[in-house]
Write an enzyme that holds these catalytic residues in place. Structure first.
Site, mmCIF file in Angstrom:
data_model
loop_
_atom_site.group_PDB
_atom_site.id
_atom_site.type_symbol
_atom_site.label_atom_id
_atom_site.label_comp_id
_atom_site.label_asym_id
_atom_site.label_seq_id
_atom_site.Cartn_x
_atom_site.Cartn_y
_atom_site.Cartn_z
ATOM 1 N N GLN A 121 -4.460 3.992 -0.531
ATOM 2 C CA GLN A 121 -4.472 5.424 -0.188
ATOM 3 C C GLN A 121 -5.649 6.160 -0.840
ATOM 4 O O GLN A 121 -5.775 7.377 -0.665
ATOM 5 C CB GLN A 121 -3.157 6.081 -0.623
ATOM 6 C CG GLN A 121 -1.923 5.524 0.073
ATOM 7 C CD GLN A 121 -1.837 5.899 1.555
ATOM 8 O OE1 GLN A 121 -2.543 6.797 2.035
ATOM 9 N NE2 GLN A 121 -0.994 5.194 2.292
ATOM 10 N N CYS A 144 7.009 2.448 5.681
ATOM 11 C CA CYS A 144 7.679 1.157 5.480
ATOM 12 C C CYS A 144 9.079 1.350 4.922
ATOM 13 O O CYS A 144 9.861 0.425 4.856
ATOM 14 C CB CYS A 144 6.876 0.271 4.542
ATOM 15 S SG CYS A 144 5.203 0.067 5.104
ATOM 16 N N THR A 185 -10.253 -18.698 11.481
ATOM 17 C CA THR A 185 -11.412 -18.026 12.087
ATOM 18 C C THR A 185 -11.339 -16.528 11.838
ATOM 19 O O THR A 185 -10.300 -15.904 12.044
ATOM 20 C CB THR A 185 -11.453 -18.330 13.602
ATOM 21 O OG1 THR A 185 -11.499 -19.754 13.740
ATOM 22 C CG2 THR A 185 -12.669 -17.710 14.268
ATOM 23 N N GLY A 221 -3.287 -4.476 3.912
ATOM 24 C CA GLY A 221 -3.116 -4.165 2.499
ATOM 25 C C GLY A 221 -2.009 -5.017 1.875
ATOM 26 O O GLY A 221 -2.116 -5.452 0.724
ATOM 27 N N THR A 222 -0.968 -5.249 2.618
ATOM 28 C CA THR A 222 0.158 -6.031 2.098
ATOM 29 C C THR A 222 -0.311 -7.434 1.697
ATOM 30 O O THR A 222 0.021 -7.937 0.621
ATOM 31 C CB THR A 222 1.274 -6.122 3.171
ATOM 32 O OG1 THR A 222 1.699 -4.792 3.474
ATOM 33 C CG2 THR A 222 2.455 -6.946 2.688
HETATM 34 N N1 PLP Z 1 -0.146 -0.050 -0.416
HETATM 35 C C1 PLP Z 1 -0.012 1.264 -0.170
HETATM 36 C C2 PLP Z 1 -0.160 2.240 -1.276
HETATM 37 C C3 PLP Z 1 0.263 1.696 1.135
HETATM 38 O O1 PLP Z 1 0.404 3.012 1.380
HETATM 39 C C4 PLP Z 1 0.396 0.735 2.164
HETATM 40 C C5 PLP Z 1 0.751 1.152 3.531
HETATM 41 O O2 PLP Z 1 1.421 2.137 3.741
HETATM 42 C C6 PLP Z 1 0.224 -0.620 1.844
HETATM 43 C C7 PLP Z 1 -0.046 -0.970 0.537
HETATM 44 C C8 PLP Z 1 0.327 -1.679 2.881
HETATM 45 O O3 PLP Z 1 -0.801 -1.683 3.710
HETATM 46 P P1 PLP Z 1 -0.736 -2.373 5.163
HETATM 47 O O4 PLP Z 1 0.039 -1.467 6.045
HETATM 48 O O5 PLP Z 1 -2.169 -2.500 5.566
HETATM 49 O O6 PLP Z 1 -0.087 -3.690 4.963
#
Ligand code: PLP
Length: 376
Positions: A179, A322, A237, A69-70
């Site tokens: 989420q 995080c 890849t 997600g990041t």
């Molecule tokens: N965005 C939200 C709302 C999240 O809750 C999170 C992870 O906790 C992320 C982004 C980041 O996702 P990832 O852990 O896959 O990088």
């Protein structure tokens, strides 16, 4: 074990792990190879892309696989600013986004972009009016999450999209749906999103895979350059086993309404039980997505209670995974007193959570309050 930290990450069900194992062991071909075991994998990747795109209500070619997600959040922000590079350098986001949005914005501010952070109300939510009021003719990007990871608050994304369309701003709308996807029914079209982020490990796929939806009219700058995978925009890849696991996890999602009913019951049960405990204050709004419930249990520090519960193999969190042990920026910007920020706990359910799990949590909390509150 009672696992109530599904907003941090989710367990991988056997069916998903088996699908991944099968790819790892029996189907190791490179999707770019010309011979059958490669071609087969290219087809498989496109099949999984179509499954996920189907769940988002978009054509498969609008979806790009990423590592998490990041990465999707970072890429989306970069894409919007690139597309609007001659039109403006103003960004609107909220003070309660995940750090995967806030940190890029911080860096962009150092590079001369102007960032407006919408402050939530005591309910943890922002309003579409706040978005409308903040829009300017030079607003290049609006980045608003669909569901907050710490409180479950559901943001008025559709209304924000309408506000953007009504304004003179060229802004693209990025939605962090990490989420929300698989939990709250939506389509990218209904939301009005130009860019949308999702992450595998929040919906019972393994860590290390995510995706970014990109509307047809939105141009992406390549994330990586090389062999031209992901239609030339993210070379490297493809991680076929992880993409396969994500595709399977999405394929196995129950109809969103069905799971939501189950989670709503558990959430209501927990709210009822918490109401019986002394000094409990709920921080999640009533109309939050029921997958998350944030509250303070008395004056006991969240971290202390977390470790107490963990000794009983009951796992909750004291905020975003995080956020490490830092006070929650989400609860702080909601204006909660310091004491409540420090004592906050986040319980996050999955479709595998049960009423017995809720019972074990409540027993743990009761005991924790009795033992830990002494002297606090
Ligand atoms: N965005 C939200 C709302 C999240 O809750 C999170 C992870 O906790 C992320 C982004 C980041 O996702 P990832 O852990 O896959 O990088």
């Amino acid at each position: 074990m009672v696992y109530f930290d599904n907003a941090a990450t989710t367990p991988v069900p056997k069916a998903v792990a088996d699908a991944m194992y099968e790819v790892l062991t029996a189907h190791f071909g490179n999707p770019s190879s010309q011979y059958p075991i490669g071609v087969e994998m290219k087809k498989a990747v496109e099949g999984w892309r179509a499954v996920i795109a189907g769940a988002l209500g978009c054509p498969a070619e609008r979806l790009y696989f990423t590592s998490c997600g990041t990465e999707s959040d970072n890429w989306a922000i970069q894409a919007a600013l690139w597309q609007n590079r001659h039109r403006g350098r103003h960004i609107i986001t909220t003070a309660v986004e995940h750090s995967a949005v806030l940190e890029p914005c911080k860096l962009l501010a150092q590079q001369g972009y102007e960032v407006t952070y919408l402050k939530p109300g005591r309910d943890g939510n922002v309003t579409a009016e706040q978005v409308a009021d903040a829009l300017r003719e030079d607003t290049a990007l609006v980045s608003v999450m669909l569901v907050n990871n710490e409180t479950g608050a559901i943001f008025p994304v559709e209304e924000a999209a309408r506000a953007i369309r009504r304004s003179k701003a060229p802004a693209l709308l990025h939605v962090d749906a990490v989420q929300a996807f698989g939990k709250l029914p939506f389509t990218v079209k209904k939301l009005g999103a130009d860019l949308l982020t999702l992450s595998g490990h929040k919906l019972h796929a393994p860590k290390g895979v995510g995706a970014l939806y990109v509307k047809k009219t939105t141009r992406l700058l390549p994330r990586t350059l090389g062999g031209g995978q992901e239609r030339g925009l993210r070379s490297g890849t493809e991680s076929v086993p992880l993409i396969g696991a994500l595709g399977e996890a999405v394929r196995l999602l129950p109809p969103a309404g069905e799971a939501l009913e189950h989670i709503q019951k558990l959430n209501s049960l927990l709210r009822q039980e918490l109401a019986q405990l002394p000094g409990v204050v709920l921080h999640s709004p009533e109309d939050a997505l029921p997958y998350v419930l944030n509250f303070s249990a008395g004056k006991v520090r969240g971290e202390t209670m977390l470790h107490f519960l963990a000794q009983r193999e009951v796992y909750v969190s004291s905020g975003s995974a995080c956020g490490k042990a830092k006070p929650s920026h989400v609860l702080e910007s909601m204006g909660l007193p310091k004491e409540q920020v420090q004592s906050a706990l986040r319980v996050s359910f999955s479709r595998f959570s049960t009423e017995e799990d809720v019972g074990a949590l409540v027993e743990g909390l009761k005991e924790g309050l009795a033992q830990l509150a002494v002297g606090s």
